[in-house]
Design an enzyme around this catalytic site. Sequence first.
Site, mmCIF file in Angstrom:
data_model
loop_
_atom_site.group_PDB
_atom_site.id
_atom_site.type_symbol
_atom_site.label_atom_id
_atom_site.label_comp_id
_atom_site.label_asym_id
_atom_site.label_seq_id
_atom_site.Cartn_x
_atom_site.Cartn_y
_atom_site.Cartn_z
ATOM 1 N N THR A 277 0.848 -1.196 0.000
ATOM 2 C CA THR A 277 0.000 0.000 0.000
ATOM 3 C C THR A 277 0.878 1.239 0.000
ATOM 4 O O THR A 277 1.774 1.375 0.824
ATOM 5 C CB THR A 277 -0.917 0.051 1.239
ATOM 6 N N ASN A 279 1.501 4.656 1.048
ATOM 7 C CA ASN A 279 0.966 5.499 2.115
ATOM 8 C C ASN A 279 1.077 6.973 1.750
ATOM 9 O O ASN A 279 2.154 7.440 1.367
ATOM 10 C CB ASN A 279 1.726 5.235 3.419
ATOM 11 N N GLU A 343 -3.840 4.709 2.797
ATOM 12 C CA GLU A 343 -2.913 3.906 1.989
ATOM 13 C C GLU A 343 -3.633 3.261 0.815
ATOM 14 O O GLU A 343 -4.689 2.665 0.986
ATOM 15 C CB GLU A 343 -2.223 2.838 2.840
HETATM 16 P P1 ADP Z 1 4.992 0.644 3.749
HETATM 17 O O1 ADP Z 1 4.653 0.154 5.116
HETATM 18 O O2 ADP Z 1 6.275 1.414 3.721
HETATM 19 O O3 ADP Z 1 3.885 1.397 3.110
HETATM 20 P P2 ADP Z 1 4.325 -1.583 1.991
HETATM 21 O O4 ADP Z 1 4.729 -3.017 2.226
HETATM 22 O O5 ADP Z 1 2.905 -1.216 2.150
HETATM 23 O O6 ADP Z 1 5.271 -0.690 2.882
HETATM 24 O O7 ADP Z 1 4.799 -1.265 0.507
HETATM 25 C C1 ADP Z 1 4.413 -0.072 -0.066
HETATM 26 C C2 ADP Z 1 5.300 0.399 -1.201
HETATM 27 O O8 ADP Z 1 5.367 -0.602 -2.223
HETATM 28 C C3 ADP Z 1 4.722 1.616 -1.856
HETATM 29 O O9 ADP Z 1 5.099 2.810 -1.211
HETATM 30 C C4 ADP Z 1 5.243 1.510 -3.280
HETATM 31 O O10 ADP Z 1 6.478 2.207 -3.357
HETATM 32 C C5 ADP Z 1 5.463 0.022 -3.496
HETATM 33 N N1 ADP Z 1 4.489 -0.636 -4.376
HETATM 34 C C6 ADP Z 1 4.792 -1.572 -5.302
HETATM 35 N N2 ADP Z 1 3.695 -2.018 -5.949
HETATM 36 C C7 ADP Z 1 2.648 -1.356 -5.420
HETATM 37 C C8 ADP Z 1 1.233 -1.373 -5.687
HETATM 38 N N3 ADP Z 1 0.696 -2.170 -6.621
HETATM 39 N N4 ADP Z 1 0.436 -0.553 -4.960
HETATM 40 C C9 ADP Z 1 0.960 0.254 -4.009
HETATM 41 N N5 ADP Z 1 2.272 0.311 -3.719
HETATM 42 C C10 ADP Z 1 3.134 -0.477 -4.405
HETATM 43 N N1 RBF Z 2 -6.426 -3.146 8.348
HETATM 44 C C1 RBF Z 2 -7.242 -3.466 9.377
HETATM 45 O O1 RBF Z 2 -6.798 -3.518 10.508
HETATM 46 N N2 RBF Z 2 -8.559 -3.714 9.175
HETATM 47 C C2 RBF Z 2 -9.119 -3.689 7.939
HETATM 48 O O2 RBF Z 2 -10.313 -3.926 7.819
HETATM 49 C C3 RBF Z 2 -8.279 -3.380 6.822
HETATM 50 N N3 RBF Z 2 -8.780 -3.372 5.558
HETATM 51 C C4 RBF Z 2 -7.958 -3.081 4.508
HETATM 52 C C5 RBF Z 2 -8.463 -3.097 3.211
HETATM 53 C C6 RBF Z 2 -7.647 -2.815 2.124
HETATM 54 C C7 RBF Z 2 -8.228 -2.869 0.750
HETATM 55 C C8 RBF Z 2 -6.288 -2.489 2.327
HETATM 56 C C9 RBF Z 2 -5.393 -2.178 1.169
HETATM 57 C C10 RBF Z 2 -5.779 -2.478 3.613
HETATM 58 C C11 RBF Z 2 -6.596 -2.770 4.720
HETATM 59 N N4 RBF Z 2 -6.102 -2.767 6.014
HETATM 60 C C12 RBF Z 2 -6.919 -3.104 7.079
HETATM 61 C C13 RBF Z 2 -4.738 -2.266 6.266
HETATM 62 C C14 RBF Z 2 -3.661 -3.266 6.353
HETATM 63 O O3 RBF Z 2 -3.651 -3.783 7.660
HETATM 64 C C15 RBF Z 2 -2.363 -2.515 6.071
HETATM 65 O O4 RBF Z 2 -2.353 -2.174 4.728
HETATM 66 C C16 RBF Z 2 -1.135 -3.314 6.425
HETATM 67 O O5 RBF Z 2 -1.052 -3.413 7.818
HETATM 68 C C17 RBF Z 2 0.128 -2.638 5.919
HETATM 69 O O6 RBF Z 2 0.261 -1.373 6.472
HETATM 70 MG MG MG Z 3 1.876 0.728 3.032
#
Ligand code: ADP
Ligand code: RBF
Ligand code: MG
Length: 399
Positions: A277, A279, A343
């Site tokens: 995701t 952020n 995110e």
């Molecule tokens: P963080 O906790 O730092 O957000 P994530 O595991 O959520 O780490 O990874 C997020 C990062 O992955 C984004 O900031 C982006 O640079 C990269 N990324 C790669 N593919 C995707 C995607 N399909 N959607 C969103 N972010 C992506």
């Molecule tokens: N986190 C939660 O604790 N509860 C949720 O219901 C929840 N729903 C999510 C739905 C989507 C589509 C996405 C992308 C994330 C969601 N998350 C939720 C967040 C998830 O826990 C978080 O992306 C990871 O912890 C990485 O930061």
């Molecule tokens: Mg993230």
Amino acid sequence: MHLSEPRPKTIYINIDLLFDFYSVLFSAYRTYFAKSAISISEFKHLIEGRNLRNGLNCLLQEVTQGFTYEQVKEELKPFIDISLKTIKPNVGAYTLVQNLVNNGSTVKIFTNFEDEVIKYVEDAHKDWFNFEVLKIESLTDIKEDFDDERRDSIIYVDSAIESCINIKKEEDVDVIFIPHSKKLLESFNKDEATKKNLENLKVIAKESIQEVDWDRLGVLNNIKWPDTSYYLKLDAKPTNEEYQVWKNISKLDQPIELTSKIVHGFGRGGKKLGIPTANLDMTHEIEEKLVDLVNGVYYGWAEFMLASPTKNKNGELTYNTRLPMVMSIGFNPYFNNKYKTAEAHIMQSFEHDFYNTTLKVEVLGFIRNEADFIKFSNLIEAIHNDVQVAKDILGAEQQ
Ligand code: ADP
Ligand code: RBF
Ligand code: MG
């Protein structure tokens, strides 16, 4: 031990094991109170197990001075309304109920929630939730209902431990206790005396509806729960039909546009969940744009700004293209975050990370409230259901 032939049973289930009212309402309350800079993050347990009025009154006593349910009801209504209109069955609930019914059992759903709350569920899920919900004031009502059944064909499933004990002491029926929340599960796990008590009484205790061994209870069962490991990759689709009944969404009156630099998150590894995701930087401006949105899952489009070209896995530049995305706005209750995050998961694979680039996100509609889950695998599965729902809507929109 001789296992009896499977035969139809009458199964009583508390509706709070099928729909997570407490997460949904708490998410609505948290959004509402945040507008007055009041944090209720630590008080979810005050509403758990209670109906709307009692739960909210308990919460109000703790966080405000002298306000009652009646006084805040009108202001809260829009938040509760959108939340309950889009309420989703818990992961596994639809599969379970369909399976029980298809195998000839009678499912009786009971609740102590107000009619107005149950009505939302009945409206949102009328395609499949065609049960007459048994409204109970006390266990006497349930016991009276038992009188129409043969006792040895009854299974009683509840999230309230006292009710399970009471029923098992007085009635010759099978009783299953399943906590509806992590907090309840934790306190149960620490409580050796209660565990012993349940064991002696032969009350069955399980962590989730997916763990119940229906065959042992003489109920025909052919559910195959998906394997969690399956979901830990990017293109995983829900393997069950659960998402089919997740269709209720709420379109925003006006799309909300958020343009932000992509920052690092908590490093909890959205990627490890198969769902990276991006952020957003939670600037004051972004916070302001989000105050009226209930914490939860949204869908819409994402677009990279010209200044920050990013290549997808085919090596193509992706700026100036609207990419489908699903996003989470809120506190990630499963992880109990202290700060709100926004995110976006873009439904496409990329060659590289794109931290520090600028992303424009157009939020079009609401899928569901942020929720807590007992099991990690249920969080992942719920997210994949969201992705599928968002793909369906955005796919249709593009035609
Ligand atoms: P963080 O906790 O730092 O957000 P994530 O595991 O959520 O780490 O990874 C997020 C990062 O992955 C984004 O900031 C982006 O640079 C990269 N990324 C790669 N593919 C995707 C995607 N399909 N959607 C969103 N972010 C992506
Ligand atoms: N986190 C939660 O604790 N509860 C949720 O219901 C929840 N729903 C999510 C739905 C989507 C589509 C996405 C992308 C994330 C969601 N998350 C939720 C967040 C998830 O826990 C978080 O992306 C990871 O912890 C990485 O930061
Ligand atoms: Mg993230």
